[in-house]
Design a protein around this motif. Structure first.
Motif, mmCIF file in Angstrom:
data_model
loop_
_atom_site.group_PDB
_atom_site.id
_atom_site.type_symbol
_atom_site.label_atom_id
_atom_site.label_comp_id
_atom_site.label_asym_id
_atom_site.label_seq_id
_atom_site.Cartn_x
_atom_site.Cartn_y
_atom_site.Cartn_z
ATOM 1 N N ALA A 196 0.813 -1.216 0.000
ATOM 2 C CA ALA A 196 0.000 0.000 0.000
ATOM 3 C C ALA A 196 0.846 1.266 0.000
ATOM 4 C CB ALA A 196 -0.937 -0.008 1.207
ATOM 5 N N ARG A 253 1.969 2.051 -3.434
ATOM 6 C CA ARG A 253 0.877 2.581 -4.256
ATOM 7 C C ARG A 253 0.617 4.043 -3.900
ATOM 8 N NH1 ARG A 253 -1.477 -2.401 -2.721
ATOM 9 N NH2 ARG A 253 -3.086 -1.356 -1.456
ATOM 10 N N ASP A 266 -4.156 -2.826 -6.622
ATOM 11 C CA ASP A 266 -3.717 -3.864 -5.697
ATOM 12 C C ASP A 266 -4.021 -5.205 -6.361
ATOM 13 O OD1 ASP A 266 -3.264 -5.698 -3.692
ATOM 14 O OD2 ASP A 266 -4.432 -4.627 -2.164
#
Length: 367
Positions: free
Chosen positions: A220, A223, A236
């Motif tokens: 995460a 990202r 994801d």
């Protein structure tokens, strides 16, 4: 010269800090006092036997620092110059003389051979020769020998310790977008893998003014960083088939894809994500040297797909590295956002931190 280096003594072993002797420079070589050196997947590929290199040996190939000695024939740089080291090349083959030295006919021997072209090593412990000259530098050390050909002067105004990764991972990702695939403004790009190479591709895509930039990564924090750096969308892979998620964003598929994973299952999804006339650029190093890409020949022809193996982003370092530095100084290429610095002596901790995803790109600095 007596130096300190991080040595790989054998396959799969941790780095060991040792004192070694560095040779005097040959006529076309320089000695660089290392300010910082990036930790790259390619270094670790040697550690785990995925790429050839003799043990015991010293790797490291994203070094930067100050020239402290030059060989008798060197004219490109002088003592006191700030430089970044990059990959080695012969300078005489067709590719070297046509501006694409990353495809040098002698690339493997010059970068993974473990010594100079004449077979001599630049590093010794007593009478024992160590694997050296990794990418023409072996910069996991306080000092390193490089060829005049594979060092590039670094402009003032940028932190010298962090510029080393420009010479490999960062120029690979950015160059894949800006040079190899030459992605056109307004087009779409899929990047699989949000490490330093993939995120450098994002930075290059922003410079090239792409309209849609999609990054796939299971972590995460990576990202989130991708979005901060200019990605328009993130995926994801745990949320479902990547190709379906991509086509929910770009129904016709993406114009370009940059794969940094070299994982079969990922590449299958990348191929399914490409638009008609889509281009796949592959920069990942597979864990299995015999890995192959499987694609239907009729599909490839009918869809007009293009596949490119990419080395070092098709970079001519003497021109591309200064371009990236100037983009950075202009605020348009914030590669420093990718970097976490750690003390050189903590190299094994750095390997673990990078493997856990706690750092995108570790740069080891000398205290």
């Amino acid at each position: 010269m007596e130096i300190t280096a991080a040595v790989l003594e054998g396959l799969g072993q941790d780095f060991v800090i040792q004192n070694l002797t560095l040779d005097d420079p040959a006529p076309d070589e320089v000695v660089v006092e290392i300010a910082g050196v990036g930790l790259c997947h390619t270094d670790l590929a040697v550690q785990h036997g995925h790429l050839p290199f003799p043990f015991p040996g010293v790797v490291g190939h994203e070094g930067s620092g100050t020239v402290v000695a030059v060989g008798s024939a060197v004219t490109k740089v002088g003592v006191g110059d700030r430089v970044s080291a990059t990959f080695n090349s012969c300078g005489a083959c067709t590719q070297c003389t046509s501006g694409t030295p990353s495809y040098c006919a002698e690339f493997m021997a010059r970068n993974f051979g473990g010594g100079r072209p004449d077979g001599s090593s630049t590093l010794h412990e007593g009478a024992t020769a160590y694997g050296s000259y990794f990418f023409g530098q072996s910069t996991f050390a306080t000092h390193a020998i490089a060829r005049e050909r594979n060092v590039v002067k670094v402009a003032e105004g940028i932190d010298l310790a962090i510029v080393g990764p420009l010479g490999c991972g960062i120029q690979t990702g950015a160059g894949a977008v800006m040079r190899s695939m030459s992605c056109r403004a307004g087009s779409s790009l899929l990047v699989t893998g949000g490490g330093s190479v993939g995120l450098s591709g994002v930075l290059g895509a922003v410079v090239r003014e792409l309209a849609t930039i999609i990054v796939v990564d299971p972590i995460a924090s990576r990202r989130d960083l991708a979005l901060e750096l200019g990605a328009t969308h993130v995926i994801d892979p745990a949320d479902g088939a990547v190709s379906e998620q991509v086509r929910a964003i770009v129904p016709e598929g993406v114009d370009y894809a940059l794969d940094t994973t070299a994982i079969d299952a990922v590449l299958t999804e990348v191929l399914a994500s490409l638009a008609q006339l889509g281009t796949l650029g592959m920069v990942g190093v597979p864990s299995n040297p015999e890995a192959v890409l499987s694609v239907g020949l009729i599909e490839m022809q009918a869809r007009g797909l293009r596949f490119m193996g990419i080395v070092e982003g098709d970079s001519d370092p003497d021109t591309f590295l200064p371009e990236l530095v100037q983009l950075h100084l202009a605020g348009r290429f914030p590669f420093d956002r990718l970097i976490t610095t750690m003390p050189f002596a903590k190299i094994n901790d750095a390997v673990e931190a990078q493997a856990r995803g706690e750092a995108v790109k570790v740069v080891l600095v000398h205290e």
